[in-house]
Scaffold this motif. Structure first.
Motif, PDB file in Angstrom:
ATOM      1  N   THR A  32       0.832  -1.206   0.000  1.00 45.73           N
ATOM      2  CA  THR A  32       0.000   0.000   0.000  1.00 45.73           C
ATOM      3  C   THR A  32       0.864   1.253   0.000  1.00 45.73           C
ATOM      4  N   LYS A  33       1.912   1.266   0.812  1.00 43.99           N
ATOM      5  CA  LYS A  33       2.773   2.451   0.894  1.00 43.99           C
ATOM      6  C   LYS A  33       3.562   2.647  -0.399  1.00 43.99           C
ATOM      7  N   ALA A  34       4.028   1.565  -1.003  1.00 43.34           N
ATOM      8  CA  ALA A  34       4.729   1.677  -2.283  1.00 43.34           C
ATOM      9  C   ALA A  34       3.802   2.236  -3.352  1.00 43.34           C
ATOM     10  N   THR A  35       2.561   1.788  -3.337  1.00 40.75           N
ATOM     11  CA  THR A  35       1.572   2.268  -4.297  1.00 40.75           C
ATOM     12  C   THR A  35       1.244   3.730  -4.042  1.00 40.75           C
ATOM     13  N   ASP A  36       1.126   4.095  -2.777  1.00 39.23           N
ATOM     14  CA  ASP A  36       0.870   5.499  -2.440  1.00 39.23           C
ATOM     15  C   ASP A  36       2.030   6.387  -2.871  1.00 39.23           C
ATOM     16  N   GLU A  37       3.265   5.908  -2.690  1.00 40.25           N
ATOM     17  CA  GLU A  37       4.427   6.692  -3.093  1.00 40.25           C
ATOM     18  C   GLU A  37       4.412   6.932  -4.602  1.00 40.25           C
ATOM     19  N   ALA A  38       4.085   5.903  -5.357  1.00 43.82           N
ATOM     20  CA  ALA A  38       4.007   6.056  -6.815  1.00 43.82           C
ATOM     21  C   ALA A  38       2.909   7.041  -7.196  1.00 43.82           C
ATOM     22  N   ARG A  39       1.768   6.942  -6.537  1.00 43.41           N
ATOM     23  CA  ARG A  39       0.657   7.843  -6.847  1.00 43.41           C
ATOM     24  C   ARG A  39       1.016   9.283  -6.519  1.00 43.41           C
ATOM     25  N   LYS A  40       1.663   9.499  -5.376  1.00 42.19           N
ATOM     26  CA  LYS A  40       2.049  10.856  -4.989  1.00 42.19           C
ATOM     27  C   LYS A  40       3.095  11.436  -5.942  1.00 42.19           C
ATOM     28  N   ALA A  41       3.887  10.574  -6.554  1.00 43.24           N
ATOM     29  CA  ALA A  41       4.866  11.037  -7.540  1.00 43.24           C
ATOM     30  C   ALA A  41       4.206  11.314  -8.888  1.00 43.24           C
ATOM     31  N   ASN A  42       2.901  11.047  -8.984  1.00 41.05           N
ATOM     32  CA  ASN A  42       2.113  11.243 -10.200  1.00 41.05           C
ATOM     33  C   ASN A  42       2.412  10.193 -11.263  1.00 41.05           C
ATOM     34  N   VAL A  43       2.820   9.002 -10.810  1.00 45.06           N
ATOM     35  CA  VAL A  43       2.982   7.876 -11.724  1.00 45.06           C
ATOM     36  C   VAL A  43       1.595   7.330 -12.029  1.00 45.06           C
ATOM     37  N   GLN A  44       1.236   7.303 -13.302  1.00 46.04           N
ATOM     38  CA  GLN A  44      -0.101   6.882 -13.678  1.00 46.04           C
ATOM     39  C   GLN A  44      -0.119   5.666 -14.581  1.00 46.04           C
ATOM     40  N   GLY A  45       1.024   5.157 -14.919  1.00 46.53           N
ATOM     41  CA  GLY A  45       1.080   3.981 -15.778  1.00 46.53           C
ATOM     42  C   GLY A  45       2.377   3.237 -15.593  1.00 46.53           C
ATOM     43  N   THR A  46       2.416   2.024 -16.120  1.00 47.06           N
ATOM     44  CA  THR A  46       3.635   1.229 -16.057  1.00 47.06           C
ATOM     45  C   THR A  46       3.937   0.678 -17.445  1.00 47.06           C
ATOM     46  N   PRO A  47       5.208   0.606 -17.790  1.00 43.96           N
ATOM     47  CA  PRO A  47       6.342   1.104 -17.011  1.00 43.96           C
ATOM     48  C   PRO A  47       6.480   2.615 -17.133  1.00 43.96           C
ATOM     49  N   THR A  48       6.849   3.253 -16.034  1.00 42.74           N
ATOM     50  CA  THR A  48       7.252   4.654 -16.055  1.00 42.74           C
ATOM     51  C   THR A  48       8.751   4.699 -15.778  1.00 42.74           C
ATOM     52  N   ILE A  49       9.487   5.303 -16.694  1.00 42.94           N
ATOM     53  CA  ILE A  49      10.946   5.367 -16.596  1.00 42.94           C
ATOM     54  C   ILE A  49      11.364   6.813 -16.372  1.00 42.94           C
ATOM     55  N   LEU A  50      12.226   7.015 -15.406  1.00 47.37           N
ATOM     56  CA  LEU A  50      12.828   8.322 -15.181  1.00 47.37           C
ATOM     57  C   LEU A  50      14.326   8.217 -15.438  1.00 47.37           C
ATOM     58  N   LEU A  51      14.813   9.006 -16.360  1.00 46.81           N
ATOM     59  CA  LEU A  51      16.241   9.081 -16.642  1.00 46.81           C
ATOM     60  C   LEU A  51      16.756  10.409 -16.105  1.00 46.81           C
ATOM     61  N   ASP A  52      17.656  10.333 -15.145  1.00 47.31           N
ATOM     62  CA  ASP A  52      18.199  11.535 -14.507  1.00 47.31           C
ATOM     63  C   ASP A  52      17.082  12.450 -14.011  1.00 47.31           C
ATOM     64  N   GLY A  53      16.033  11.824 -13.475  1.00 42.09           N
ATOM     65  CA  GLY A  53      14.940  12.567 -12.849  1.00 42.09           C
ATOM     66  C   GLY A  53      13.835  13.003 -13.774  1.00 42.09           C
ATOM     67  N   GLU A  54      13.966  12.760 -15.085  1.00 45.45           N
ATOM     68  CA  GLU A  54      12.958  13.181 -16.052  1.00 45.45           C
ATOM     69  C   GLU A  54      12.326  11.962 -16.722  1.00 45.45           C
ATOM     70  N   VAL A  55      11.020  12.065 -17.017  1.00 49.19           N
ATOM     71  CA  VAL A  55      10.340  10.978 -17.695  1.00 49.19           C
ATOM     72  C   VAL A  55      11.019  10.693 -19.031  1.00 49.19           C
ATOM     73  N   PHE A  56      11.329   9.415 -19.251  1.00 47.44           N
ATOM     74  CA  PHE A  56      11.942   8.992 -20.509  1.00 47.44           C
ATOM     75  C   PHE A  56      10.918   8.180 -21.286  1.00 47.44           C
ATOM     76  N   ASP A  57      10.500   8.690 -22.437  1.00 49.77           N
ATOM     77  CA  ASP A  57       9.514   7.976 -23.248  1.00 49.77           C
ATOM     78  C   ASP A  57       9.868   8.049 -24.731  1.00 49.77           C
ATOM     79  N   ASP A  58      11.158   7.967 -25.003  1.00 47.20           N
ATOM     80  CA  ASP A  58      11.654   8.089 -26.370  1.00 47.20           C
ATOM     81  C   ASP A  58      11.548   6.744 -27.082  1.00 47.20           C
TER      82      ASP A  58
END
Length: 245
Positions: free
Chosen positions: A203-229
């Motif tokens: 539950t806490k892991a899921t809450d952390e993802a939600r608070k980070a505004n992660v809305q889908g999987t996989p979500t990749i962050l490269l150097d802190g920025e969303v990577f979707d190339d």
């Protein structure tokens, strides 16, 4: 505790956790629609609209700093990668298959610090696999340490059940067997897997993802920025590795 009581406790915890997740289901319905559209694109045109599953304004804690993940590589590496994932997500499984070896090599070379952050996105409306697998990951991480947890993480994706029939294809005994194969001791994990001892971690892991505004999987962050190339998972994997190497 008798076996029947253990099963009853597990069922009660699973029901409680599903109820918590159901509260968020309305927010996820648009995501589900987007995922279906992406899957249709994959089937029809050979491409997946990764951008449908991610948002540019994800604000996650830096790689290596979460209490709800496992990391490879060294702090101070020139690049960081964070991957939010669900053990049931087929696109996560595809990305994992395409990037694991390269990310491990790059981490060993000191080029990147990678953190994998599993959470429960798909465990709703009666489906328990995402919850059970993430619960088991948390147990292995606590009982056996990060090296074994990473291997278990990899085995869960290698043996990923189908999204449509995951609970039947991957009962608790199979999850426990993978944990043992990864290096965990069965006596350390069996009771916790069967009784969802780390449901609060999920539950806490899921809450952390939600608070980070992660809305889908996989979500990749490269150097802190969303990577979707990339239009396909293969493109995404290739471009990620190229950006790191």
């Amino acid at each position: 505790m008798s076996n029947e009581n253990s099963k009853a406790t597990a069922r009660a915890k699973a029901a409680e956790l599903r109820a918590e997740q159901a509260k968020r289901e309305n927010q996820r319905r648009l995501l589900t629609i987007g995922a279906v559209v992406a899957a249709m694109v994959l089937i029809v045109g050979g491409a997946i609209g990764i951008s449908l599953l991610n948002k540019k304004d994800v604000k996650a804690t830096p790689a290596g700093s979460s209490d709800y993940g496992v990391s490879i590589g060294e702090e101070g590496a020139p690049h960081t990668v964070v991957i939010y994932e669900d053990f049931l997500c087929p696109y996560c499984g595809a990305l994992e298959s395409e990037t694991r070896g390269d990310l491990e090599d790059l981490a060993a070379e000191g080029k990147v610090l990678v953190e994998y952050r599993p959470f429960n996105l798909l465990g709703a409306e009666g489906r328990t696999y995402s919850i059970r697998a993430t619960n088991a990951f948390a147990i292995v991480l606590e009982k056996s340490g990060p090296d074994v947890a990473k291997k278990f993480h990899d085995l869960l994706f290698e043996n990923q059940p189908s999204e449509a029939n995951a609970d039947a294809e991957a009962p608790n005994d199979d999850i426990i067997a993978l944990a043992v194969e990864a290096g965990a001791t069965e006596s350390d994990v069996r009771d916790g897997v069967e009784n969802l001892s780390h449901a609060d971690w999920v539950t806490k892991a899921t809450d952390e993802a939600r608070k980070a505004n992660v809305q889908g999987t996989p979500t990749i962050l490269l150097d802190g920025e969303v990577f979707d190339d990339g239009r396909t998972v293969q493109d995404l994997a290739d471009n990620l590795i190229a950006a790191l190497d």
